[in-house]
Design an enzyme around this catalytic site. Structure first.
Site, PDB file in Angstrom:
ATOM      1  N   GLY A 152      15.757  49.251 -27.484  1.00 30.17           N
ATOM      2  CA  GLY A 152      16.650  49.438 -28.583  1.00 30.17           C
ATOM      3  C   GLY A 152      17.855  48.694 -28.334  1.00 30.17           C
ATOM      4  O   GLY A 152      18.187  47.705 -28.807  1.00 30.17           O
ATOM      5  N   CYS A 153      18.815  49.457 -27.884  1.00 28.66           N
ATOM      6  CA  CYS A 153      20.308  49.234 -27.738  1.00 28.66           C
ATOM      7  C   CYS A 153      20.541  48.104 -26.788  1.00 28.66           C
ATOM      8  O   CYS A 153      21.302  47.146 -27.271  1.00 28.66           O
ATOM      9  CB  CYS A 153      21.338  50.198 -27.598  1.00 28.66           C
ATOM     10  N   VAL A 154      19.636  47.920 -25.782  1.00 30.89           N
ATOM     11  CA  VAL A 154      19.974  46.908 -24.642  1.00 30.89           C
ATOM     12  C   VAL A 154      19.476  45.495 -25.325  1.00 30.89           C
ATOM     13  O   VAL A 154      20.084  44.481 -25.303  1.00 30.89           O
ATOM     14  CB  VAL A 154      19.016  47.097 -23.482  1.00 30.89           C
TER      15      VAL A 154
END
Length: 218
Positions: A152-154
């Site tokens: 996701g955010c990584v």
């Protein structure tokens, strides 16, 4: 017959190593209690806990080496008025409503004096934030990524990082996801196209070496 994955990627030159820079920063992405509270819908389990355990080592090592430490947090107005379509798509993002315990930084990490905290509402740490401008002002050329979740955010931050021109390194044992399959697949893809992978030990050694190089120059 379909070409083997390894030979296909080798022919394209994927997984090529980059030249790491001389001025790195450490970016700790979204280590919120939402991923470590067993009663929270975003609970990430052992994989996320392992990432946190390694991040707890990375942060003080970076500070000791004079490497900027930057945290990101997700925070919404209660009800998600500032969360847009992302908040509507993922109901569990209500864990990040301001004032909730699940929005707070996970146990073991703390934003200390001299650290930077970036607040965001969307997956990438760059989207809608001042992160790129801050890194440019600090003359950062290389960004070390740790955080949750890998898929996701990584990943979103990784793609934007290289798009903004930063050499991007993913500390593979300091990123985590709730399942091994998306974790491994996204590490593979980031390594192929956007970032180099390295261990926590290698990341610490790299940061220490950049400090030694700066000391020699002074």
């Amino acid at each position: 017959m379909a070409e083997a994955l390894d030979s296909n990627y080798a022919r394209a030159g994927y997984h090529a190593r980059q030249s790491w820079g001389r001025r790195p920063a450490l970016l700790l992405i979204d280590f919120a209690m939402a991923y470590f509270d067993e009663n929270a819908p975003l609970f990430g389990g052992e994989n996320c806990q392992a990432a946190l355990d390694h991040a707890v080592r990375l942060a003080p090592a970076a500070r000791a080496a004079g490497v900027p430490v930057i945290f990101t947090e997700v925070k919404y107005q209660p009800g998600g008025a500032d969360g847009g379509a992302f908040y509507a798509k993922v109901p569990a993002l209500s864990c990040f409503d301001a004032g909730k315990d699940t929005q707070k930084l996970a146990t073991g990490l703390a934003v200390e004096e001299g650290d930077i905290l970036v607040t965001k509402q969307y997956p990438s740490a760059f989207f809608g934030t001042s992160l790129a401008a801050t890194l440019k002002w600090l003359n950062i050329d290389t960004l070390l990524l740790a955080g949750v979740t890998t898929s996701g955010c990584v990943r979103a931050t990784c793609i934007d990082s290289i798009s903004y021109g930063f050499v991007t390194l993913v500390v593979e044992d300091a990123v985590g996801d709730r399942a091994e399959e998306p974790h491994a697949a996204n590490l593979f893809d980031m390594s192929a196209k956007y970032a180099d992978l390295l261990s926590t030990e290698a990341a610490i050694e790299y940061m220490q070496q950049t400090q030694k190089n700066h000391d020699k120059e002074e």
